[in-house]
Design a protein around this motif. Structure first.
Motif, PDB file in Angstrom:
ATOM      1  N   ASP A 161       1.728  12.825   9.229  1.00 26.63           N
ATOM      2  CA  ASP A 161       0.663  11.829   9.656  1.00 26.63           C
ATOM      3  C   ASP A 161       0.348  11.149   8.260  1.00 26.63           C
ATOM      4  OD1 ASP A 161      -0.651  10.656  12.093  1.00 26.63           O
ATOM      5  OD2 ASP A 161      -2.271  11.384  11.100  1.00 26.63           O
ATOM      6  N   VAL A 162       0.228   9.958   8.388  1.00 30.45           N
ATOM      7  CA  VAL A 162      -0.468   9.388   7.160  1.00 30.45           C
ATOM      8  C   VAL A 162      -1.628   8.384   7.756  1.00 30.45           C
ATOM      9  CG1 VAL A 162      -0.265   7.524   5.546  1.00 30.45           C
ATOM     10  CG2 VAL A 162       1.731   8.864   5.982  1.00 30.45           C
ATOM     11  N   PRO A 163      -2.914   9.138   7.845  1.00 31.13           N
ATOM     12  CA  PRO A 163      -4.038   8.464   8.638  1.00 31.13           C
ATOM     13  C   PRO A 163      -4.413   7.145   7.798  1.00 31.13           C
ATOM     14  CG  PRO A 163      -4.728  10.360   7.492  1.00 31.13           C
ATOM     15  CD  PRO A 163      -3.430  10.181   7.259  1.00 31.13           C
ATOM     16  N   ALA A 164      -5.325   6.375   8.516  1.00 31.88           N
ATOM     17  CA  ALA A 164      -5.932   5.123   7.850  1.00 31.88           C
ATOM     18  C   ALA A 164      -6.763   5.549   6.721  1.00 31.88           C
ATOM     19  CB  ALA A 164      -6.844   4.253   9.060  1.00 31.88           C
ATOM     20  N   ALA A 165      -6.608   5.182   5.644  1.00 32.53           N
ATOM     21  CA  ALA A 165      -7.416   5.149   4.373  1.00 32.53           C
ATOM     22  C   ALA A 165      -7.102   4.197   3.583  1.00 32.53           C
ATOM     23  CB  ALA A 165      -6.950   6.743   3.803  1.00 32.53           C
ATOM     24  N   ALA A 166      -7.605   4.054   2.358  1.00 30.46           N
ATOM     25  CA  ALA A 166      -7.228   3.109   1.209  1.00 30.46           C
ATOM     26  C   ALA A 166      -5.913   3.424   0.830  1.00 30.46           C
ATOM     27  CB  ALA A 166      -8.262   3.611   0.157  1.00 30.46           C
ATOM     28  N   VAL A 167      -5.160   2.392   0.339  1.00 32.63           N
ATOM     29  CA  VAL A 167      -3.949   2.564  -0.141  1.00 32.63           C
ATOM     30  C   VAL A 167      -3.551   3.520  -1.032  1.00 32.63           C
ATOM     31  CG1 VAL A 167      -3.931   0.460  -1.512  1.00 32.63           C
ATOM     32  CG2 VAL A 167      -1.847   1.029  -0.329  1.00 32.63           C
ATOM     33  N   ALA A 168      -4.177   3.711  -1.849  1.00 33.50           N
ATOM     34  CA  ALA A 168      -3.859   4.704  -3.169  1.00 33.50           C
ATOM     35  C   ALA A 168      -4.273   6.222  -2.403  1.00 33.50           C
ATOM     36  CB  ALA A 168      -4.904   4.521  -4.218  1.00 33.50           C
ATOM     37  N   ALA A 169      -4.785   6.225  -1.573  1.00 34.54           N
ATOM     38  CA  ALA A 169      -4.926   7.727  -0.922  1.00 34.54           C
ATOM     39  C   ALA A 169      -3.874   7.786  -0.193  1.00 34.54           C
ATOM     40  CB  ALA A 169      -6.259   7.788  -0.086  1.00 34.54           C
ATOM     41  N   ARG A 170      -3.552   6.866   0.922  1.00 34.78           N
ATOM     42  CA  ARG A 170      -2.146   7.067   1.561  1.00 34.78           C
ATOM     43  C   ARG A 170      -0.882   7.286   0.706  1.00 34.78           C
ATOM     44  NH1 ARG A 170      -2.123   2.424   6.188  1.00 34.78           N
ATOM     45  NH2 ARG A 170      -2.855   3.919   7.791  1.00 34.78           N
ATOM     46  N   ALA A 171      -0.828   6.583  -0.303  1.00 33.23           N
ATOM     47  CA  ALA A 171       0.260   6.877  -1.358  1.00 33.23           C
ATOM     48  C   ALA A 171       0.176   8.243  -2.029  1.00 33.23           C
ATOM     49  CB  ALA A 171       0.386   5.687  -2.409  1.00 33.23           C
ATOM     50  N   ASP A 172      -1.033   8.758  -2.492  1.00 25.83           N
ATOM     51  CA  ASP A 172      -1.114  10.087  -3.005  1.00 25.83           C
ATOM     52  C   ASP A 172      -0.790  10.985  -1.952  1.00 25.83           C
ATOM     53  OD1 ASP A 172      -2.294   8.833  -5.455  1.00 25.83           O
ATOM     54  OD2 ASP A 172      -4.494   9.120  -4.838  1.00 25.83           O
ATOM     55  N   LEU A 173      -0.910  10.700  -0.657  1.00 22.92           N
ATOM     56  CA  LEU A 173      -0.567  11.967   0.306  1.00 22.92           C
ATOM     57  C   LEU A 173       1.015  11.859   0.544  1.00 22.92           C
ATOM     58  CD1 LEU A 173      -2.300  12.214   3.977  1.00 22.92           C
ATOM     59  CD2 LEU A 173       0.283  11.915   3.718  1.00 22.92           C
ATOM     60  N   VAL A 174       1.456  10.542   0.385  1.00 22.84           N
ATOM     61  CA  VAL A 174       3.149  10.570   0.582  1.00 22.84           C
ATOM     62  C   VAL A 174       3.652  11.251  -0.649  1.00 22.84           C
ATOM     63  CG1 VAL A 174       4.999   8.838   0.416  1.00 22.84           C
ATOM     64  CG2 VAL A 174       3.162   8.386   1.980  1.00 22.84           C
ATOM     65  N   GLU A 175       3.135  11.234  -1.913  1.00 24.14           N
ATOM     66  CA  GLU A 175       3.835  11.655  -3.311  1.00 24.14           C
ATOM     67  C   GLU A 175       3.692  13.025  -2.928  1.00 24.14           C
ATOM     68  OE1 GLU A 175       4.296   8.383  -6.583  1.00 24.14           O
ATOM     69  OE2 GLU A 175       2.091   9.215  -6.344  1.00 24.14           O
ATOM     70  N   GLU A 176       2.569  13.564  -2.602  1.00 22.14           N
ATOM     71  CA  GLU A 176       2.040  14.869  -2.381  1.00 22.14           C
ATOM     72  C   GLU A 176       3.059  15.847  -1.627  1.00 22.14           C
ATOM     73  OE1 GLU A 176       1.096  18.769  -3.015  1.00 22.14           O
ATOM     74  OE2 GLU A 176       0.668  17.294  -4.346  1.00 22.14           O
ATOM     75  N   ALA A 177       3.268  15.251  -0.256  1.00 22.69           N
ATOM     76  CA  ALA A 177       4.083  15.436   0.646  1.00 22.69           C
ATOM     77  C   ALA A 177       5.458  15.790   0.092  1.00 22.69           C
ATOM     78  CB  ALA A 177       4.032  14.778   2.044  1.00 22.69           C
ATOM     79  N   VAL A 178       5.840  14.672  -0.498  1.00 23.17           N
ATOM     80  CA  VAL A 178       7.363  14.781  -0.934  1.00 23.17           C
ATOM     81  C   VAL A 178       7.629  15.876  -1.993  1.00 23.17           C
ATOM     82  CG1 VAL A 178       9.110  13.453  -2.572  1.00 23.17           C
ATOM     83  CG2 VAL A 178       7.795  12.381  -0.679  1.00 23.17           C
ATOM     84  N   ARG A 179       6.423  16.095  -2.841  1.00 22.61           N
ATOM     85  CA  ARG A 179       6.722  17.369  -3.680  1.00 22.61           C
ATOM     86  C   ARG A 179       6.581  18.358  -3.068  1.00 22.61           C
ATOM     87  NH1 ARG A 179       3.257  13.690  -6.872  1.00 22.61           N
ATOM     88  NH2 ARG A 179       1.383  14.687  -5.925  1.00 22.61           N
ATOM     89  N   ARG A 180       5.910  18.890  -2.012  1.00 24.83           N
ATOM     90  CA  ARG A 180       5.803  19.610  -1.208  1.00 24.83           C
ATOM     91  C   ARG A 180       7.340  20.240  -0.500  1.00 24.83           C
ATOM     92  NH1 ARG A 180       1.201  18.645   0.848  1.00 24.83           N
ATOM     93  NH2 ARG A 180       2.119  17.861   2.721  1.00 24.83           N
ATOM     94  N   ILE A 181       7.698  19.031   0.122  1.00 24.18           N
ATOM     95  CA  ILE A 181       9.033  19.171   0.617  1.00 24.18           C
ATOM     96  C   ILE A 181      10.093  19.490  -0.498  1.00 24.18           C
ATOM     97  CG2 ILE A 181      10.978  17.703   1.857  1.00 24.18           C
ATOM     98  CD1 ILE A 181       8.557  15.960   3.147  1.00 24.18           C
ATOM     99  N   ALA A 182      10.303  18.825  -1.478  1.00 19.26           N
ATOM    100  CA  ALA A 182      11.140  19.206  -2.475  1.00 19.26           C
ATOM    101  C   ALA A 182      10.823  20.880  -2.930  1.00 19.26           C
ATOM    102  CB  ALA A 182      11.038  18.270  -3.645  1.00 19.26           C
ATOM    103  N   ALA A 183       9.875  21.351  -2.988  1.00 25.41           N
ATOM    104  CA  ALA A 183       9.582  22.637  -3.311  1.00 25.41           C
ATOM    105  C   ALA A 183      10.087  23.616  -2.459  1.00 25.41           C
ATOM    106  CB  ALA A 183       7.958  22.879  -3.624  1.00 25.41           C
ATOM    107  N   GLU A 184       9.773  23.234  -1.119  1.00 27.37           N
ATOM    108  CA  GLU A 184      10.518  23.886  -0.055  1.00 27.37           C
ATOM    109  C   GLU A 184      11.925  24.151   0.020  1.00 27.37           C
ATOM    110  OE1 GLU A 184       8.433  22.329   3.304  1.00 27.37           O
ATOM    111  OE2 GLU A 184       6.499  22.865   2.773  1.00 27.37           O
ATOM    112  N   GLY A 185      12.599  22.922  -0.564  1.00 25.00           N
ATOM    113  CA  GLY A 185      14.098  23.158  -0.682  1.00 25.00           C
ATOM    114  C   GLY A 185      14.515  22.211   0.440  1.00 25.00           C
TER     115      GLY A 185
END
Length: 185
Positions: A161-185
């Protein structure tokens, strides 16, 4: 290459989010349907989504864009504004029968594992700005959003889920999720 999908209701800010990810140096792929509609409207077709071959044309553009070479230095990671799964949701929303071209593309992306199973679901902003290509009401956009969720889940994708928010906050959320996914393997 790790390919992530951004999906959601029309007018949810997917394109703006994609532009922010590109500004941050990430490789992005624009939505195909909007470009197909724009090209056909420029050629004099006011409602190209009424064409029998519309969903197949969108799927063909999506395939060509997905297979294009990365445009950025971070070429091992790519974000797509929609996918053939979205085009399947569009087909259902428009009340069209299954088409051989789209069905073949859906089979191919599954067999080749083209996209990551984690999909970024960009939530609506509470309104829909109408454009020449986007003529959907807010009520229909919300119904279309629910249909997207159903189609992705039925195909085994995990929605982030990427909730309604400022675009920078949404992009931060996406980048953090990708880092988490990469760390999980």
């Amino acid at each position: 290459m790790r390919r992530f999908i951004l999906t959601g209701t029309p007018g949810s800010g997917k394109t703006t989010l994609l532009e922010e990810l590109a500004r941050r140096g990430l490789d992005v792929v624009r939505e195909a349907a909007t470009d197909v509609i724009g090209r056909r409207q420029a050629a004099g077709e006011p409602q190209p989504w009424e064409r029998a071959d519309f969903v197949d044309e969108v799927a063909a553009v999506q395939r060509a864009r997905a297979s294009a070479e990365p445009r950025t230095a971070v070429g091992a990671l790519r974000f797509h504004d929609r996918s053939p799964v979205c085009t399947e949701a569009l087909r259902i929303f428009l009340g069209r029968p299954a088409s051989p071209g789209l069905s073949a593309e859906l089979d191919r992306i599954e067999a080749e594992a083209v996209y990551r199973r984690e999909v970024f679901f960009v939530r609506g902003l509470g309104f829909v700005e109408r454009t020449a290509a986007r003529r959907i009401s807010l009520a229909d956009a919300l119904a279309f959003e629910r249909l997207h969720e159903e189609v992705y889940r039925a195909r085994g994708y995990r929605l982030i889920d990427v909730p309604a928010a400022a675009v920078a906050a949404r992009a931060d959320l996406v980048e953090e999720a990708v880092r988490r996914i990469a760390a999980e393997g």
